[in-house]
Design an enzyme around this catalytic site. Structure first.
Site, short mmCIF file in Angstrom:
data_model
loop_
_atom_site.label_atom_id
_atom_site.label_comp_id
_atom_site.label_asym_id
_atom_site.label_seq_id
_atom_site.Cartn_x
_atom_site.Cartn_y
_atom_site.Cartn_z
N TYR A 21 19.53 58.52 -36.61
CA TYR A 21 20.51 58.09 -37.61
C TYR A 21 21.86 58.81 -37.45
CZ TYR A 21 16.80 55.52 -39.88
OH TYR A 21 15.79 54.63 -40.14
N TYR A 149 9.44 53.44 -47.77
CA TYR A 149 9.85 53.57 -46.37
C TYR A 149 8.59 53.56 -45.51
CZ TYR A 149 11.43 55.52 -41.95
OH TYR A 149 11.67 55.70 -40.62
N ASP A 250 -0.12 53.59 -46.57
CA ASP A 250 0.66 54.30 -45.57
C ASP A 250 0.59 55.79 -45.88
OD1 ASP A 250 2.56 55.51 -44.02
OD2 ASP A 250 4.15 54.05 -44.40
N LYS A 279 2.01 61.81 -38.15
CA LYS A 279 2.71 63.07 -38.39
C LYS A 279 1.80 64.29 -38.22
CE LYS A 279 6.52 61.28 -41.21
NZ LYS A 279 7.62 61.52 -40.28
#
Length: 434
Positions: A21, A149, A250, A279
């Site tokens: 980003y 997200y 998620d 992760k």
């Protein structure tokens, strides 16, 4: 062995390398890391920073962990990679055994993915193939909640918040799915059934076209670092069952202890039909994720068109190095030490961040498990704020109006206090950091 970064190296980085980003026209400053151990990042300049980000939730055991190092070293001497099509190997089998044992029944069909975003892509494919295979191909939409997200690949982007998310540039290209209002009640609030009303109404009116619901259980991460009431999730599970819709959880950011439970779904005592993990799965060592489905979903897909094959197959799927280090990471999780560590972090974050709420610059302080969030009234300038934080000896990456930490579980009380003190200092100087 690489030598230290030179000024020329850093100049090349700024002009040629896209960081997450960021713009190559106006790049943000980057700090060059020489090495990392425990909770410390050592910069090329010699400065040591306490990592408050766990490398975006992943390095839960800290850096340079001897048990993970050993797993990686031993596996590299046997086999670093082999294709997973038509071949298998012990590291993948052992990892999947651990995942099946750790996750609730009936989740027992494991797809090994390259990253969290890919695991979401696979989960969505699973849901759609499941509907096609059972003759309900008209159920081809996803229902989710705003402020979520789920990743940066295309299917994952399509279920991120369409207004306040990071993917507005792709409007008109992404598939259009269904968004319910974000839950408003926090875990500490008294439950009110009105909080689920928007979600319930969408299911009642559109369930005939909905293949699955996807959401982050209890904790919404990069979409705003929001924590919502576990009863909301419990009601979602009940409604999905009532209206014959799959539930995808998620757990990429929340899995393996971050919220105080092994999986965030446990706060609501629910089991999804499909779970995504990543992760912390490999302790931050290797890029790896997994999508775990129920036996029923696997069998229905297996009886469907295309020979019953799940239509996805990454080149590096089941990478032996990643699987070996992930098994070692899950062995550490299995000791249960994380429960005491996360509990202590949660208590200290709540206590030491509380004074921030009295400051004029702060909108809200919220903590949940080993996650501490200070939401500012105005957005922070990343470069200015980062410079102040590095000077304070900590690594915290602000995002918009959010200043937050999710430190490695092994962090000491004194090290955590240095993080919270730096956050308070930012809040005190916020007028110069916007």
């Amino acid at each position: 062995m690489y030598k230290n970064c030179t000024e020329s190296d850093l100049e090349f980085d700024q002009h040629h390398i896209w960081h997450p980003y960021t713009s190559l026209l106006n790049p943000l400053p980057c700090y060059s890391v020489k090495e990392a151990a425990g909770v410390h990042l050592t910069l090329e300049s010699g400065e040591q920073l306490i990592d408050g980000m766990s490398s975006w939730w992943a390095a839960v055991h800290g850096y340079n962990h001897p048990q993970l190092n050993n797993a990686l070293r031993e596996q590299s001497e046997r086999m670093s990679h082999v294709m997973f099509g038509g071949l298998t190997h012990k590291p993948a089998i052992e990892l999947c055994k651990r995942l099946v044992a750790m996750t609730p029944e009936p989740l027992d069909a494991v797809f090994l993915a390259d990253s969290g975003s890919v695991s979401v892509e696979v989960a969505i494919k699973m849901a759609l193939q499941y509907q096609v295979s059972r003759g309900t191909s008209h159920k081809n939409k996803l229902l989710t909640i705003r402020s979520g997200y789920h990743g940066d690949t295309f299917a994952a982007m399509s279920v991120c918040d369409p207004v306040n998310g990071m993917h507005g540039l792709f409007k008109g290209v992404l598939p259009e799915h269904i968004f319910a209002d974000a839950p408003l009640l926090s875990p500490s609030d008294e439950w009110d059934e009105s909080d689920i009303q928007s979600f319930k109404q969408h299911l009642e009116e559109q369930h005939a076209s909905i293949a699955a619901v996807i959401l982050e259980p209890v904790v919404q991460g990069a979409g705003g670092m929001r924590f919502y009431h576990p009863m909301y999730l419990k009601r979602v599970r009940e409604l999905c069952t009532e209206f014959d819709v799959l539930l995808i959880a998620d757990e990429i950011a929340t899995g393996f202890g971050r919220t105080g439970k092994l999986f965030a779904c446990e706060h609501a005592e629910v089991t999804p039909d499909i779970m995504c993990v990543g992760k912390a799965l490999s302790g931050g060592y290797m890029t790896l994720a997994a999508t775990i489905a129920s036996r029923d979903i696997a069998e229905v897909i297996g009886r469907g068109p295309g020979g019953g094959a799940l239509m996805h197959g990454p080149t590096f799927m089941g990478n032996p190095l990643a699987c070996a280090v992930a098994s070692a990471s899950l062995d550490i999780i299995a000791t249960g030490q994380w429960k005491l560590q996360v509990s202590a972090i949660a208590e200290q974050l709540a206590r030491e961040l509380a004074p921030c709420e009295a400051l004029d610059s702060v909108h809200q302080v919220r903590c949940f498990g080993a996650i501490g969030v200070v939401e500012m009234k105005e957005a922070l300038d990343v470069a200015k704020t980062q410079k102040l934080l590095v000077k304070a000896g900590v690594w915290i990456r602000p995002f918009g109006r959010l200043l937050y930490v999710m430190p490695p579980y092994i962090i000491s009380s004194a090290e955590l206090s240095q993080l919270t003190a730096a956050m308070f200092d930012v809040c005190c100087h916020a007028e110069n950091l916007s």
